[in-house]
Design an enzyme around this catalytic site. Structure first.
Site, PDB file in Angstrom:
ATOM      1  N   GLN A 193       0.837  -1.199   0.000  1.00 48.66           N
ATOM      2  CA  GLN A 193       0.000   0.000   0.000  1.00 48.66           C
ATOM      3  C   GLN A 193       0.869   1.245   0.000  1.00 48.66           C
ATOM      4  O   GLN A 193       1.865   1.325   0.721  1.00 48.66           O
ATOM      5  CB  GLN A 193      -0.925   0.003   1.206  1.00 48.66           C
ATOM      6  N   SER A 242       4.357  -6.105   2.838  1.00 46.07           N
ATOM      7  CA  SER A 242       3.114  -6.040   3.613  1.00 46.07           C
ATOM      8  C   SER A 242       1.942  -6.579   2.794  1.00 46.07           C
ATOM      9  O   SER A 242       1.822  -7.786   2.595  1.00 46.07           O
ATOM     10  CB  SER A 242       2.874  -4.610   4.096  1.00 46.07           C
ATOM     11  N   LEU A 243       1.090  -5.707   2.278  1.00 47.60           N
ATOM     12  CA  LEU A 243       0.000  -6.133   1.417  1.00 47.60           C
ATOM     13  C   LEU A 243       0.508  -7.027   0.291  1.00 47.60           C
ATOM     14  O   LEU A 243      -0.146  -8.009  -0.098  1.00 47.60           O
ATOM     15  CB  LEU A 243      -0.689  -4.904   0.804  1.00 47.60           C
ATOM     16  N   ARG A 290      -9.139  -7.231   4.659  1.00 47.53           N
ATOM     17  CA  ARG A 290      -7.976  -6.690   5.363  1.00 47.53           C
ATOM     18  C   ARG A 290      -8.010  -5.167   5.360  1.00 47.53           C
ATOM     19  O   ARG A 290      -7.793  -4.514   6.390  1.00 47.53           O
ATOM     20  CB  ARG A 290      -6.700  -7.191   4.695  1.00 47.53           C
ATOM     21  N   HIS A 325       0.814  -2.165  11.573  1.00 49.99           N
ATOM     22  CA  HIS A 325       1.863  -3.076  12.035  1.00 49.99           C
ATOM     23  C   HIS A 325       2.252  -2.839  13.491  1.00 49.99           C
ATOM     24  O   HIS A 325       3.426  -2.931  13.852  1.00 49.99           O
ATOM     25  CB  HIS A 325       3.083  -3.004  11.103  1.00 49.99           C
ATOM     26  N   GLN A 340       0.386 -10.610  10.760  1.00 51.64           N
ATOM     27  CA  GLN A 340       1.134  -9.636   9.970  1.00 51.64           C
ATOM     28  C   GLN A 340       0.717  -8.195  10.226  1.00 51.64           C
ATOM     29  O   GLN A 340       1.550  -7.293  10.257  1.00 51.64           O
ATOM     30  CB  GLN A 340       0.984  -9.978   8.485  1.00 51.64           C
TER      31      GLN A 340
END
Length: 395
Positions: free
Chosen positions: A99, A184-185, A209, A297, A346
């Site tokens: 992202q 991440s994503l 998510r 996070h 995550q």
């Protein structure tokens, strides 16, 4: 995330943009399942299981044999040794952005390739809106929102795979990939490419998510800031100093170990403000407040975990055909149940991207391809190793 500095703006998984400044001298067993995403030697609606991996053209030697020998049957279920990929030796990697990489106009090229365009059509049915129109035309504020940018980057990145496929030599490149990961994503994108779940199931998870992370961010005043010019130890000291001045609800922590000299800190709004005020005294080059929904996070995202866990339980996840490196521990995982736990963790765990990049390069990675919008990952690789070669394949 002065005129003498070469400046690269990184829009990363720790939305919305991390800024990287480069100094002048800086250096389960898989089961057959349908999907619309075309993978190496796989036609539409025909994901191939691990027992057919040898026909995919992946350079993963003796993959089928190793999975059989390292798996055990438990009743009607077949479990996979999670350490199956522990000794992976990467030669060619697909890298997927997170992202923040989104930009107006992304997806425009995808309209020229039928298989890529098909992904957007399927996405529209799942999301309930015209994703491609938002990607191409905006408005920017809408595309930048967490609930839309995450699906947009996921779909556009996989569309980039299809654009590469029709390029001369593209199929050969795709078939040569023996490791993948995403920021991440981007980990969801990497798992979809590796066949751990279908394109459709992955998009449903990404949609949830984004919604869950937005809701968690709305529940508390939190923020993220990128600290430029300090090593991770100094950034930790900065966080410790800030935490001495705020209540528990405003504590901060490193949320994204992006690359040397660029680390993102997440936490309560007051804590972030203290970090910004103290950064110069720790000799940080600069701080950049990230235009994100909240403290991604970190424990601030805890409300999102239960929603993700519930969705993951009902999602069919298979052992990936090739190693997919986790953001949580910078390791590849083969056991589907472990992958589900990793994905749930995550959103509250720091992103170990720096370790991932350094490990891949130290293991001898030769060819890397960044698939999707932006050139964030290429910039990170260059910061870790100036000689690293990363080709961007956009859509």
């Amino acid at each position: 995330m002065p005129s003498l500095l070469h400046r690269t703006i990184l829009r990363t998984s720790t939305p919305r943009s991390l800024i990287l400044r480069t100094l002048p001298s800086a250096t389960t067993m898989a089961t057959t399942s349908s999907s619309s995403l075309l993978l190496p030697s796989v036609s539409l609606n025909n994901f191939t299981s691990s027992r057919n991996a040898s026909s995919l053209g992946f350079s993963v030697k003796n993959l089928t044999r190793s999975r059989v020998s390292m798996s055990v049957s438990a009743g009607s279920q077949t479990t996979v040794n999670d350490s199956l990929f522990a000794d992976y030796k990467p030669t060619s990697a697909f890298l997927f952005p997170g992202q923040g990489a989104q930009a107006i106009g992304m997806g425009k090229e995808a309209q020229s390739v039928a298989s890529a365009g098909e992904l957007y059509k399927k996405a529209n049915d799942i999301l309930g809106y015209d994703l491609l129109d938002i990607c191409v035309n905006g408005p920017k504020e809408k595309l930048d929102s967490t609930v839309i940018s995450q699906p947009a980057i996921y779909v556009t990145s996989l569309a980039a795979v299809e654009l590469l496929r029709v390029r001369e030599g593209g199929e050969q490149i795709i078939n040569s990939v023996d490791v993948t990961c995403g920021l991440s994503l981007g980990e969801y994108t990497a798992l979809a490419f590796a066949g751990a779940f279908s394109f459709e199931d992955g998009l449903k998870l990404v949609k949830l998510r984004g919604e869950a992370m937005q809701a968690a961010a709305d529940a508390a005043k939190s923020a993220m800031v990128s600290i430029i010019g300090l090593d991770s130890e100094k950034v930790q000291q900065l966080c410790d100093a800030a935490n001495q001045e705020v209540d528990e609800a405003d504590k901060v922590q490193i949320a994204n170990y992006l690359c040397p000299g660029n680390y993102a800190v997440s936490g309560g709004l007051k804590g972030i403000e203290v970090v910004e005020a103290k950064a110069k005294s720790f000799k940080a080059r600069m701080t950049v407040r990230l235009a994100v929904a909240g403290a991604f996070h970190t424990s601030f995202m805890e409300p999102a975990v239960s929603r993700l866990e519930a969705a993951l339980v009902s999602t069919e996840i298979r052992s990936p055909r090739i190693p997919v490196i986790s953001n949580v521990d910078a390791q590849p995982h083969a056991d589907p149940d472990t992958i589900k736990k990793i994905l749930a963790r995550q959103v509250t765990s720091p992103v170990q991207w720096e370790t991932t990049v350094k490990t891949l390069l130290s293991k001898g990675l030769k060819n890397s391809y960044e698939l999707g919008p932006g050139k964030v990952i290429a910039g990170i690789f260059k910061r870790v190793d100036k000689s690293a070669s990363v080709e961007n394949i956009s859509a």
